[in-house]
Design an enzyme around this catalytic site. Sequence first.
Site, PDB file in Angstrom:
ATOM      1  N   ALA A   1      -1.793  -1.376  -0.955  1.00  0.00           N
ATOM      2  CA  ALA A   1      -3.147  -1.302  -0.314  1.00  0.00           C
ATOM      3  C   ALA A   1      -2.996  -0.808   1.298  1.00  0.00           C
ATOM      4  CB  ALA A   1      -3.996  -2.305  -0.306  1.00  0.00           C
TER       5      ALA A   1
ATOM      6  N   GLU B   1       0.720  -1.860  -8.573  1.00  0.00           N
ATOM      7  CA  GLU B   1      -0.527  -2.145  -9.400  1.00  0.00           C
ATOM      8  C   GLU B   1      -0.866  -0.565 -10.202  1.00  0.00           C
ATOM      9  OE1 GLU B   1      -2.528  -4.429  -6.631  1.00  0.00           O
ATOM     10  OE2 GLU B   1      -2.902  -5.957  -8.236  1.00  0.00           O
TER      11      GLU B   1
ATOM     12  N   GLU C   1       2.034  -9.528  -1.856  1.00  0.00           N
ATOM     13  CA  GLU C   1       0.675  -9.887  -1.217  1.00  0.00           C
ATOM     14  C   GLU C   1       0.692 -11.169  -0.781  1.00  0.00           C
ATOM     15  OE1 GLU C   1       0.788  -8.228  -4.032  1.00  0.00           O
ATOM     16  OE2 GLU C   1      -0.451  -6.514  -4.480  1.00  0.00           O
TER      17      GLU C   1
HETATM   18  C1  3H9 Z   1      -2.263  -4.856  -1.542  1.00  0.00           C
HETATM   19  O1  3H9 Z   1      -1.508  -3.882  -1.905  1.00  0.00           O
HETATM   20  C2  3H9 Z   1      -3.197  -5.470  -2.121  1.00  0.00           C
HETATM   21  C3  3H9 Z   1      -3.460  -4.986  -3.342  1.00  0.00           C
HETATM   22  O2  3H9 Z   1      -2.943  -5.879  -4.365  1.00  0.00           O
HETATM   23  C4  3H9 Z   1      -5.127  -5.164  -3.781  1.00  0.00           C
HETATM   24  C5  3H9 Z   1      -5.948  -4.452  -3.083  1.00  0.00           C
HETATM   25  C6  3H9 Z   1      -7.424  -4.389  -3.521  1.00  0.00           C
HETATM   26  N1  3H9 Z   1      -0.743  -0.394   4.956  1.00  0.00           N
HETATM   27  O3  3H9 Z   1       7.762  -1.673   7.631  1.00  0.00           O
HETATM   28  P1  3H9 Z   1       8.021  -0.240   8.259  1.00  0.00           P
HETATM   29  C7  3H9 Z   1       3.096   0.838   8.221  1.00  0.00           C
HETATM   30  S1  3H9 Z   1      -1.540  -5.701  -0.242  1.00  0.00           S
HETATM   31  C8  3H9 Z   1      -0.994   0.180   6.139  1.00  0.00           C
HETATM   32  O4  3H9 Z   1       8.248  -0.482   9.699  1.00  0.00           O
HETATM   33  P2  3H9 Z   1       9.926   0.426   6.545  1.00  0.00           P
HETATM   34  C9  3H9 Z   1       3.751  -0.053   9.354  1.00  0.00           C
HETATM   35  O5  3H9 Z   1       2.856  -0.683   9.967  1.00  0.00           O
HETATM   36  C10 3H9 Z   1      -0.013  -4.573   0.416  1.00  0.00           C
HETATM   37  N2  3H9 Z   1       0.249   0.418   7.149  1.00  0.00           N
HETATM   38  O6  3H9 Z   1       8.851   0.678   7.304  1.00  0.00           O
HETATM   39  C11 3H9 Z   1       4.536   1.038   9.993  1.00  0.00           C
HETATM   40  O7  3H9 Z   1       3.437   1.351  10.913  1.00  0.00           O
HETATM   41  P3  3H9 Z   1       3.764   1.795  12.350  1.00  0.00           P
HETATM   42  C12 3H9 Z   1       1.107  -5.097  -0.116  1.00  0.00           C
HETATM   43  C13 3H9 Z   1       1.590   0.000   6.425  1.00  0.00           C
HETATM   44  O8  3H9 Z   1      10.531   1.684   5.997  1.00  0.00           O
HETATM   45  C14 3H9 Z   1       4.698   1.861   9.174  1.00  0.00           C
HETATM   46  O9  3H9 Z   1       3.875   1.791   8.092  1.00  0.00           O
HETATM   47  N3  3H9 Z   1       2.059  -4.224   0.365  1.00  0.00           N
HETATM   48  C15 3H9 Z   1       1.567  -0.474   4.942  1.00  0.00           C
HETATM   49  O10 3H9 Z   1      10.894  -0.464   6.972  1.00  0.00           O
HETATM   50  C16 3H9 Z   1       6.188   1.862   8.701  1.00  0.00           C
HETATM   51  O11 3H9 Z   1       6.683   0.412   8.110  1.00  0.00           O
HETATM   52  C17 3H9 Z   1       2.868  -4.734   1.170  1.00  0.00           C
HETATM   53  O12 3H9 Z   1       2.920  -5.960   1.739  1.00  0.00           O
HETATM   54  C18 3H9 Z   1       0.484  -0.780   4.471  1.00  0.00           C
HETATM   55  N4  3H9 Z   1       0.642  -1.230   3.144  1.00  0.00           N
HETATM   56  O13 3H9 Z   1       9.429  -0.491   5.128  1.00  0.00           O
HETATM   57  C19 3H9 Z   1       4.163  -3.624   1.704  1.00  0.00           C
HETATM   58  N5  3H9 Z   1       2.902  -0.751   4.878  1.00  0.00           N
HETATM   59  O14 3H9 Z   1       4.891   3.035  12.214  1.00  0.00           O
HETATM   60  C20 3H9 Z   1       4.106  -3.812   3.171  1.00  0.00           C
HETATM   61  C21 3H9 Z   1       3.745  -0.339   6.029  1.00  0.00           C
HETATM   62  O15 3H9 Z   1       2.695   2.539  13.109  1.00  0.00           O
HETATM   63  N6  3H9 Z   1       5.116  -2.675   3.657  1.00  0.00           N
HETATM   64  N7  3H9 Z   1       2.627   0.355   7.067  1.00  0.00           N
HETATM   65  O16 3H9 Z   1       4.334   0.881  13.135  1.00  0.00           O
HETATM   66  C22 3H9 Z   1       6.527  -3.029   3.608  1.00  0.00           C
HETATM   67  O17 3H9 Z   1       6.850  -3.857   3.111  1.00  0.00           O
HETATM   68  C23 3H9 Z   1       7.311  -1.863   4.436  1.00  0.00           C
HETATM   69  O18 3H9 Z   1       6.544  -1.403   5.325  1.00  0.00           O
HETATM   70  C24 3H9 Z   1       7.995  -0.769   3.453  1.00  0.00           C
HETATM   71  C25 3H9 Z   1       8.601   0.078   4.467  1.00  0.00           C
HETATM   72  C26 3H9 Z   1       8.870  -1.547   2.471  1.00  0.00           C
HETATM   73  C27 3H9 Z   1       6.768  -0.171   2.506  1.00  0.00           C
END
Ligand code: 3H9
Length: 706
Positions: free
Chosen positions: A68, A110, A130
């Site tokens: 999300a 999901e 999450e």
């Molecule tokens: C969810 O999904 C809830 C659902 O179950 C239900 C909903 C109803 N959103 O980490 P990085 C940005 S909860 C927005 O440096 P990497 C991050 O801020 C979500 N932005 O890269 C950064 O921005 P900036 C569950 C996001 O390659 C840029 O992307 N998901 C999101 O080292 C690069 O990020 C998670 O918890 C996001 N979801 O790693 C996953 N994710 O460039 C969270 C990242 O402006 N994310 N950004 O600073 C991660 O674990 C890592 O970002 C990922 C990439 C592995 C994806």
Amino acid sequence: MSSGAPNAVVRRAQRGDILLVTIDNPPVNALGADVRAGLLAAIEAADADPAVAAVLIAGSGRTFIGGADIREFGKPPLPPALPDVCNRIEACTKPVVAAIHGPALGGGLEVALAAHYRIALPAAKLGLPEVQLGLLPGAGGTQRTPRLVGAAAALEMMLSGRHLGAAEAHKLGLIDRLASEGDPIEAGLAYARELLAQGAPVRRTRDANALQDRAAQTAAIEAARLETAKKSRGLFSPLKIVEAVQGAVDLPFDEGLALERKLFLACLDSPQRAGLVHAFFAEREAAKSPETQSSQPRPIARIGVVGGGTMGAGIAVSCLDAGLPVTMIERDDEALARGRANVDKVYAGLVAKGRMTEDARAAVMARWNGSTAYDALADADLVIEAVFEDMDVKKAVFAQLDRVCKPGAVLATNTSYLDIDALAASIARPQDVIGLHFFSPANIMKLLEIVVPAEVAPDVVATAFALAKKLRKTPVRAGVCDGFIGNRILAVYRQAADAMMEDGASPYQIDKAVRDFGFPMGPYQMSDLAGGDIGWATRKRRAPTRDPRARYVQIADRLCERGWFGQKTGRGYYLYEGGARTGTPDPEVDAIVDAERERAGVTPRSFTDEEIMRRYMAAMINEGARVVAEKIALRPLDVDVTFVHGYGFPRYRGGPMKYADTVGLPQVLADIRAFAKEDPLFWQPAPLLVELVERGADFASLNQTK
Ligand code: 3H9
């Protein structure tokens, strides 16, 4: 965005009788409102179009879907909701295949689980993280995952938040097919064609049957509930996850989804969610500095470490773990042998626990070199000095580094307090000198304060940030002052704690109040762990410049004078009998505290735990505000990241400055003013705090995060 039209972030292309739906929403294909609308529209179009026999969902770039859009949390919801989108995907009357080639996390997984078939490439990472944001999977994840892999495996994934590799996910039954390296879209199309050729049916995860053995599922849930209650002390969402999975076992699918929704919204509304999301963005912002935006890092292939004591060895391990060769310098053969042993002991411990093979240990140690001659550092790209905390000793080391290191080598000091400007000015290349303040144990603790002296070149700062990334540390940029961000603030709230101790709270009550707030240990346990002699040396160093009017509590000095430095001497504030790691309260310490109260003419009074925390936090926040105003920390979020990663501040509260915003700055200021009635010198409100309250603003307004 109307839900009928394709949009820029969700592209559609017809490939034979397959509709290819590609999510293209950099940087991580997060499921923002446009993506959700685009996906919904694509599925509706596929259902309505007789030319489409199957759908393939893929992600563009390195990520399948990162989940999300975290930035939307806490804002008014925008339709369509992700659970509805997932249900619509699952309801599609034509087979839907997900091709997972990178991270498929949270809502991203999901979406994949709502598809009917899943194929993964070797770089796929599947997870439901999450919980790390104070949430639970809220788009069917708590209901579909257990139906696919059983309650035990689903709970393990959701409670740990860990990412599974493709092979593990395949073994577990989370995905149907493993593809080899190659183009994910071609692999996905081939799989979809194969399914069509076989006449494979639409296969909905809601109908999967891994939950059939109810007794086993219930036992797994009970075990998880007990474990969670113990391990996730103070956390809100983990027990809600268990409850949702219980619903998956007990309820029909749609009722389970309704329960999940209710629990998800409760998590979304919790202050813990706000704190954890703040921490997520704060650590990513902190990893950027003006210098990383403006300059390229220098190459770092070879590291030098001067000093093989606890810090030097920990730093060496950290570098070796990152695959870097390390040359360690010590003053004589004996000290060098000890330094090597300090490094090797870490790996020997891993081997003993079965977490490393002998071969791997040998391979790591082969990257370690030692010498008693500084000339061995001639080709080092970056040298980290970790010798005794004394300016003259450090200056002598830097003189040697100046003599032997190649031009352009980065010269770093791991000082915790000393004036790095003065150290830099003592050699001919101040532009190459920077502070890298590691936290003990340096191979474990995530925080790295990057201390930026006045003369340093911007690309040296960028190099320090690049090193932090290589070492998987969480960097924070700090300015030069006594104690930088963390230790400077620590010194102040320790004073507040010491004053409460002298006024009537026992060190044991203070530690307990601090633990109940969410820290893993209180300040006196921490002092016992770090060694009371370190703080004692600092207090002696500062004595000549201490304001003579300032209150000075001498209890710690009384303990140090007895040689009670904490764990390493068997007693400090606590007793550590027989080498125990957990201390027990010591009546003799109580007696010393009593005697000190008497000497200071204090009539002891009682404190509630709540008052202890109000004072403790007010002192931390007030000094945090000064540190921000002086640009020692660039933004309040840098203080937050420092405390979460270096000082055990509960992550779910976001950090001290985020916590201040949560409580409300007017409340914090009112507390400080009330405390000032007893000690106006100590409790002077920071001008920045006063200014923010007057403007009706908060610390978040200074963060400029998204
Ligand atoms: C969810 O999904 C809830 C659902 O179950 C239900 C909903 C109803 N959103 O980490 P990085 C940005 S909860 C927005 O440096 P990497 C991050 O801020 C979500 N932005 O890269 C950064 O921005 P900036 C569950 C996001 O390659 C840029 O992307 N998901 C999101 O080292 C690069 O990020 C998670 O918890 C996001 N979801 O790693 C996953 N994710 O460039 C969270 C990242 O402006 N994310 N950004 O600073 C991660 O674990 C890592 O970002 C990922 C990439 C592995 C994806």
